[in-house]
Design a protein around this motif. Structure first.
Motif, PDB file in Angstrom:
ATOM      1  N   ASN A   1     -12.118  -7.864  -5.382  1.00  0.00           N
ATOM      2  CA  ASN A   1     -12.452  -6.710  -4.805  1.00  0.00           C
ATOM      3  C   ASN A   1     -12.422  -5.656  -5.686  1.00  0.00           C
ATOM      4  N   ASP A   2     -11.770  -5.499  -6.564  1.00  0.00           N
ATOM      5  CA  ASP A   2     -11.706  -4.156  -7.213  1.00  0.00           C
ATOM      6  C   ASP A   2     -12.122  -4.613  -8.676  1.00  0.00           C
ATOM      7  N   GLU A   3     -13.093  -3.431  -8.750  1.00  0.00           N
ATOM      8  CA  GLU A   3     -13.901  -4.178  -9.984  1.00  0.00           C
ATOM      9  C   GLU A   3     -13.289  -3.898 -11.479  1.00  0.00           C
ATOM     10  N   GLN A   4     -12.216  -2.291 -11.432  1.00  0.00           N
ATOM     11  CA  GLN A   4     -11.646  -2.600 -12.110  1.00  0.00           C
ATOM     12  C   GLN A   4     -10.217  -3.502 -12.528  1.00  0.00           C
TER      13      GLN A   4
ATOM     14  N   LYS B   1       0.823  -1.432  -0.087  1.00  0.00           N
ATOM     15  CA  LYS B   1       0.038  -0.081   0.167  1.00  0.00           C
ATOM     16  C   LYS B   1       0.680   1.416   0.022  1.00  0.00           C
TER      17      LYS B   1
ATOM     18  N   ASP C   1      -4.891  -8.292  -2.682  1.00  0.00           N
ATOM     19  CA  ASP C   1      -5.706  -7.571  -3.411  1.00  0.00           C
ATOM     20  C   ASP C   1      -6.662  -8.457  -4.767  1.00  0.00           C
TER      21      ASP C   1
END
Length: 385
Positions: free
Chosen positions: A215-218, A165, A191
Motif C-alpha cells: 500500500n505504501d506508494e514510496q 510500528k 506492509d
C-alpha cells in the motif's frame, strides 16, 4: 449505482471483466516484447514488456484488489519476489525471519545475500518475545510465514505489526499458504505481502510466478524500479495462467481444505502416525489464533511417522497422490522436506523444528476424498506386507 463486488466475483471476472477492445471474456495474452509509439512522446502507455505488459498488468491489478492492496507487482517466481524485497535493504541491515519457512527463503538470506553484508536472524516468531529480543539498531524488517512451512506454526500478524510500528520496521508476510481468499495480512498491519503464485494462485502445477502486494506508494515505486532493473518479470503467458487460476481459487481452496480436514483426522487415527500438523485441527496449537486472523485453514499439512523406515515405502506406494515437490495445485502431492524443500536448512535448525527423517508434507488437492484416504491407507499398510 456502483455494485460492490465480492471476492469470488472479482476473482472470476478480473478487474477489467475481459478485454474492452474486443469483448473477449478471457483477457488476451499480449505476447509482445515491445509496443509501437504513435509519435514522439506519444506512447500507448506500454513501451517494453519488462517495464509493463497489459496481461501482467491485469493479473497484478486483480491480485491487488483481492489482497486489499494498492498495487501488486508480478515476478517470474516467488523467489524473485523475495529477492526484490531484499533489494530494499543495504549492507549491514538486519532482518528478522521466522525460523520455520521455505528452504529457498533461507538460502537467499544465508547464502546469496549474506555475502553482500545482509544480516538475517531466524527466530520462533510465534513468541513475540523472541522478535523483541532480536531487534537491534540495524534491524529494518520482520519477515514471517504463517502458517509456516512445513510445521504449520501460526504467527500473530497483528502483534508483529504492533512491534514493527513501535520500532519503525517493515513487516513482510509470505501469504502463499492461505492466499487472500483466507487471509489478508495488509488488513492486519503488514506492509508487504509476498506470494509464490506458482502455488495456489496458479493452482495447476503449470507455471512459475511470484507477487509482492503493498500500500505504501514510496516502497512500491522502489520495488517497481528494482523489478524492471533486475528483469525477473512475469511473462505474458504466465500472467494469463495466473488469471485463469485465480478464477477458481475459492472453489479449489474450499474443496482442498475440506479434503485436508478429513485427511488430517484420518492420519490422527492411524496407529503408524505419531503427530499431524494442520491448522484446521481443533487441538492444534495455532488453531485459535489462525481463526482470529484468517477465514480458513488452507490445504497443506505435515505428519510424523513413528518409524522412519516406513517413509520410503509410503513414497513408493502412493498411486493417486504424487511424490513431488511444490504445493497448491489440484493434484495432491507428498513431499519429504528433509531431502527436498528444506535440504539446505542447517541441521541444528531442522532438529529444533522437527524437520527430520520422520516428517512428510502433504499438499492436498481436489480429488475424490475416498480415493485419497484409500491411497494413503494402502501406502501406510503396505509397510506391513
Amino acid at each position: 449505482m456502483t455494485l460492490k463486488k465480492s471476492f469470488e466475483t472479482i476473482a472470476v471476472s478480473g478487474v477489467s471483466g475481459g478485454d474492452k477492445a474486443t469483448g473477449a471474456i478471457s483477457f488476451p495474452i499480449y505476447q509482445s516484447a515491445t509496443f509501437k509509439h504513435h509519435g514522439l512522446n506519444n506512447s500507448t502507455g506500454y513501451d517494453y514488456s519488462r517495464a509493463q505488459n497489459p496481461t501482467r498488468e491485469e493479473a497484478e491489478k486483480t491480485l491487488a484488489v483481492l489482497e486489499g492492496g494498492k498495487e501488486a507487482i508480478g515476478f517470474s517466481s516467488g523467489v524473485s519476489a523475495i529477492t526484490a524485497c531484499i533489494h530494499l535493504f543495504k549492507s549491514g541491515d538486519n532482518i528478522i525471519l521466522s525460523d520455520d519457512l521455505y528452504g529457498g527463503t533461507y538460502r537467499l538470506f544465508e547464502e546469496t545475500y549474506k555475502d553482500f553484508g545482509l544480516q538475517a536472524i531466524f527466530v520462533d516468531t510465534t513468541n513475540t518475545k523472541n522478535i523483541t529480543a532480536a531487534i537491534n539498531e540495524n534491524t529494518k524488517a520482520i519477515f514471517i510465514e504463517t502458517p509456516s512451512n512445513p510445521m504449520m506454526k501460526v504467527t500473530d500478524i497483528r502483534a508483529v505489526a504492533k512491534i514493527a510500528k513501535e520500532n519503525k520496521l517493515l513487516v513482510i508476510v509470505d501469504n502463499t499458504f492461505l492466499t487472500p481468499y483466507y487471509q489478508k495480512p495488509l488488513e492486519l498491519g503488514a506492509d508487504l505481502v509476498i506470494h509464490s503464485g506458482t502455488k495456489f494462485l496458479g493452482g495447476h502445477h503449470d507455471l512459475l510466478a511470484g507477487f509482492i502486494v503493498g500500500n505504501d506508494e514510496q516502497i512500491l515505486q522502489r520495488l517497481r524500479r528494482i523489478h524492471m532493473s533486475t528483469g525477473a518479470t512475469l511473462s505474458p503467458f504466465d500472467s494469463w495462467l495466473i488469471l485463469r487460476g485465480i478464477k477458481t481459487l475459492h472453489i479449489r481452496l474450499d474443496r482442498a481444505q475440506e479434503n485436508s480436514i478429513k485427511i488430517a483426522k484420518f492420519l490422527e487415527s492411524n496407529s503408524n502416525i505419531e503427530k499431524v500438523y494442520y491448522v484446521g485441527l481443533e487441538n492444534f496449537e495455532g488453531y485459535e489464533l489462525n481463526k482470529k486472523q484468517s477465514t480458513g485453514f488452507g490445504a497443506t499439512l505435515s505428519f510424523r511417522v513413528k518409524d522412519k523406515k516406513i517413509v520410503p515405502k509410503i513414497l513408493e506406494s502412493v498411486k493417486v497422490i504424487r511424490f513431488a515437490e511444490s504445493l497448491g495445485g489440484v493434484e495432491t502431492l507428498i513431499t519429504y522436506p528433509i531431502t527436498q524443500t528444506h535440504s539446505e536448512i542447517p541441521e541444528d535448525i531442522k532438529k529444533r523444528l522437527g524437520v527430520d527423517e520422520y516428517l512428510l508434507r502433504l499438499s492436498v488437492g481436489i480429488e475424490n476424498i475416498d480415493d485419497l484416504i484409500k491411497d494413503l491407507e494402502n501406502a501406510i499398510n503396505s509397510v506391513k506386507s
